[in-house]
Design a protein around this motif. Structure first.
Motif, PDB file in Angstrom:
ATOM      1  N   LEU A 277       0.739  -1.302  -0.269  1.00  0.00           N
ATOM      2  CA  LEU A 277       0.167   0.105   0.177  1.00  0.00           C
ATOM      3  C   LEU A 277       1.025   1.120  -0.038  1.00  0.00           C
ATOM      4  O   LEU A 277       0.413   2.147  -0.340  1.00  0.00           O
ATOM      5  CB  LEU A 277      -1.003   0.017   1.103  1.00  0.00           C
ATOM      6  CG  LEU A 277      -1.717  -1.048   1.191  1.00  0.00           C
ATOM      7  CD1 LEU A 277      -2.526  -1.205   2.976  1.00  0.00           C
ATOM      8  CD2 LEU A 277      -2.897  -0.864   0.055  1.00  0.00           C
ATOM      9  N   ASP A 278       2.669   0.879  -0.099  1.00  0.00           N
ATOM     10  CA  ASP A 278       3.184   2.701  -0.036  1.00  0.00           C
ATOM     11  C   ASP A 278       3.113   2.934  -1.020  1.00  0.00           C
ATOM     12  O   ASP A 278       4.058   4.138  -0.802  1.00  0.00           O
ATOM     13  CB  ASP A 278       4.558   1.645   0.778  1.00  0.00           C
ATOM     14  CG  ASP A 278       5.477   2.922   1.947  1.00  0.00           C
ATOM     15  OD1 ASP A 278       4.152   3.030   2.391  1.00  0.00           O
ATOM     16  OD2 ASP A 278       6.131   2.381   1.548  1.00  0.00           O
ATOM     17  N   GLY A 281      -0.742   3.770  -2.364  1.00  0.00           N
ATOM     18  CA  GLY A 281      -2.525   3.529  -1.302  1.00  0.00           C
ATOM     19  C   GLY A 281      -3.432   3.078  -1.548  1.00  0.00           C
ATOM     20  O   GLY A 281      -2.872   1.739  -2.583  1.00  0.00           O
ATOM     21  N   LEU A 282      -4.467   2.979  -1.249  1.00  0.00           N
ATOM     22  CA  LEU A 282      -5.553   1.998  -1.168  1.00  0.00           C
ATOM     23  C   LEU A 282      -5.710   2.034  -2.242  1.00  0.00           C
ATOM     24  O   LEU A 282      -5.989   0.615  -3.147  1.00  0.00           O
ATOM     25  CB  LEU A 282      -6.500   2.140  -0.634  1.00  0.00           C
ATOM     26  CG  LEU A 282      -7.481   1.280  -0.288  1.00  0.00           C
ATOM     27  CD1 LEU A 282      -7.407   0.052   0.394  1.00  0.00           C
ATOM     28  CD2 LEU A 282      -8.576   2.049   0.546  1.00  0.00           C
ATOM     29  N   SER A 298       2.146  -2.813   4.934  1.00  0.00           N
ATOM     30  CA  SER A 298       1.869  -1.490   4.382  1.00  0.00           C
ATOM     31  C   SER A 298       0.645  -0.965   5.136  1.00  0.00           C
ATOM     32  O   SER A 298       0.205   0.432   5.256  1.00  0.00           O
ATOM     33  CB  SER A 298       3.178  -1.041   3.458  1.00  0.00           C
ATOM     34  OG  SER A 298       3.482   0.476   4.104  1.00  0.00           O
ATOM     35  N   ILE A 299      -0.044  -1.910   6.112  1.00  0.00           N
ATOM     36  CA  ILE A 299      -1.459  -1.581   6.946  1.00  0.00           C
ATOM     37  C   ILE A 299      -0.777  -1.047   7.865  1.00  0.00           C
ATOM     38  O   ILE A 299      -0.030  -1.202   8.564  1.00  0.00           O
ATOM     39  CB  ILE A 299      -1.885  -2.549   7.286  1.00  0.00           C
ATOM     40  CG1 ILE A 299      -2.223  -3.649   6.182  1.00  0.00           C
ATOM     41  CG2 ILE A 299      -2.733  -2.571   8.304  1.00  0.00           C
ATOM     42  CD1 ILE A 299      -3.435  -4.378   5.916  1.00  0.00           C
ATOM     43  N   ASP A 315      -2.699   7.706   2.525  1.00  0.00           N
ATOM     44  CA  ASP A 315      -3.793   7.195   3.449  1.00  0.00           C
ATOM     45  C   ASP A 315      -3.322   6.648   4.822  1.00  0.00           C
ATOM     46  O   ASP A 315      -4.760   6.440   5.710  1.00  0.00           O
ATOM     47  CB  ASP A 315      -3.600   5.709   2.824  1.00  0.00           C
ATOM     48  CG  ASP A 315      -4.762   5.981   0.979  1.00  0.00           C
ATOM     49  OD1 ASP A 315      -5.076   7.296   1.138  1.00  0.00           O
ATOM     50  OD2 ASP A 315      -4.934   4.925   0.009  1.00  0.00           O
ATOM     51  N   ARG A 321      -5.140   2.535   4.913  1.00  0.00           N
ATOM     52  CA  ARG A 321      -4.338   1.815   5.235  1.00  0.00           C
ATOM     53  C   ARG A 321      -4.782   0.715   6.086  1.00  0.00           C
ATOM     54  O   ARG A 321      -4.115   0.117   7.539  1.00  0.00           O
ATOM     55  CB  ARG A 321      -2.715   1.767   5.626  1.00  0.00           C
ATOM     56  CG  ARG A 321      -2.334   2.905   4.719  1.00  0.00           C
ATOM     57  CD  ARG A 321      -0.800   2.491   4.460  1.00  0.00           C
ATOM     58  NE  ARG A 321      -0.184   3.410   3.768  1.00  0.00           N
ATOM     59  CZ  ARG A 321       0.920   3.742   3.387  1.00  0.00           C
ATOM     60  NH1 ARG A 321       1.715   2.647   3.711  1.00  0.00           N
ATOM     61  NH2 ARG A 321       1.546   5.286   2.840  1.00  0.00           N
TER      62      ARG A 321
END
Ligand code: SAM
Ligand code: MD0
Ligand code: SF4
Length: 362
Positions: A277-278, A281-282, A298-299, A315, A321
């Protein structure tokens, strides 16, 4: 040309370097969709529809190194840095565990504060996070000596993440300025010997050629890496690569990352492959899942001041995230969040397999 490779895929043959090159070179949108479809089929055959979720905990952004691509390089003085305390780290890890992640990734810049007394602060932190969450733990400490890896393994660290970024030695030395290629590889071999699982990673869009990507994938096939990744380089202000074009020499942009995810899946069907996700993003998750990834990394929890790497803040404070939103997208893609037990089993089986092959090779 592509027809031959696709035929080979149908017959479930192992991909060689030539096949890897042919797939990475695909240009026709219909061929590329076919590549992604094949990668999804392989993922389904090996992992079913379950996807693993990793919580990212970047606990110190201080770093003694000067990687040219990274905003946390020492020479970047225009950056606010932090070093989280043990209670802060345990709180964030606990929160992510309760939200439902399967693993905590303890990541740091090469911060000498954690190196004191034979790496004791890092080793104690690893043990405490493991005890607090009851989850598997990955440590991403950069290059540390064998004694530190041994201490981390003894403290219960399940994974060592340490990315070469490229297997082209000349490109490596321009990216990881002032650091040698071999000690970084050796750290991964030590982790394997100590019974840890290992993650390897590449960067896309840093001037690599398709040849370099093919060499790296072929090298990954031959090495005992349990998780393999690629992330697109995001240019960072305050670094020598601030104005570098995101487009690799081949001119393919994000597509290089997606094609590489798919080719990694086909070339190494049983390895874990992250969708991070880095980078985007989403909004970037769906494409990466559709290319064959089976881990979401990457949550990051909001309200903790914790940062990302490629994107410091994208995000995070928006709580995008999150396990909840990631799970919705998984569902949309015909996938689902794995159970804790499934991830625990995968780790156990993988370590047992490692043990068997190491004994077998001895
Ligand atoms: N400091 C440790 C190390 O370098 O091994 C661990 C953390 S490091 C921040 C994690 C990874 O983030 C790097 O290996 C690199 O692949 C990725 N990364 C760093 N800067 C990036 C950027 N600008 N764009 C995309 N990925 C980046
Ligand atoms: C990620 N930002 O998963 C993290 C990081 C380090 N082990 C992982 C690059 O995208
Ligand atoms: Fe430091 Fe890691 Fe960034 Fe390199 S990639 S500057 S080692 S934080």
């Amino acid at each position: 040309m592509p027809q031959g490779v696709f035929k080979k895929l149908e017959q479930d043959n192992t991909l060689g370097r030539e096949d890897i090159m042919a797939l990475l070179n695909l240009r026709d949108p219909a061929d590329i969709q076919r590549l992604f479809r094949a990668a999804r089929q392989t993922r389904k055959r090996v992992f079913g529809t379950s996807v693993f979720l990793y919580g990212f905990l970047y606990f110190s952004t201080h770093c003694r190194n000067n990687c040219r691509f990274c905003q946390y390089r020492r020479a970047n003085t225009g950056l606010e840095r932090y070093r989280k305390t043990m209670p802060e780290i345990l709180r964030a890890a606990g929160e992510m565990a309760r939200a439902g992640v399967h693993l905590i990734d303890l990541t740091m810049g090469e911060d000498p504060q954690f190196y004191r007394s034979g790496f004791l602060p890092l080793i104690n932190l690893t043990r405490a996070v493991k005890r607090e969450t009851g989850l598997p733990v990955m440590v991403s400490p950069g290059v540390v000596p064998d004694t530190a890896i041994e201490g981390l393994a003894a403290a219960g660290a399940d994974w060592l993440a340490c990315y070469q970024e490229t297997y082209n030695p000349a490109l490596y030395s321009t990216l990881r300025q002032g650091q040698d290629f071999e000690p970084r590889m050796a750290a991964k071999r030590t982790a394997v010997r100590k019974g840890m699982l290992v993650e390897e990673g590449l960067l896309a869009g840093v001037g690599e050629r398709i040849d370099d990507l093919a060499d790296a994938i072929a090298a990954m096939q031959d090495n005992p890496f349990d998780q393999v990744r690629i992330m697109t380089f995001v240019p960072q202000p305050g670094t020598p690569m601030a104005t570098a074009s995101e487009e690799p020499a081949s001119g393919a942009g994000r597509l290089t990352e997606l094609k590489t995810i798919a080719v990694m899946r086909l070339a190494m069907p049983d390895r874990l492959i992250p969708a991070s996700l880095d980078v985007d993003g989403l909004d970037g998750l769906r494409d990466r899942l559709n290319a064959g990834a089976n881990v979401v990394t990457s949550i990051v929890p909001p309200g903790t001041g914790l940062a990302g790497v490629a994107h410091k803040s994208l995000d995070i404070e928006e709580a995008r995230r999150s396990v909840a939103l990631v799970s919705c997208i998984l569902k949309d893609c015909g996938l689902e969040t794995a159970s804790r037990e499934q991830y625990g089993n995968w780790i156990r089986e993988r370590k047992a397999l490692r043990h068997k092959t190491t004994i077998g090779a001895a």
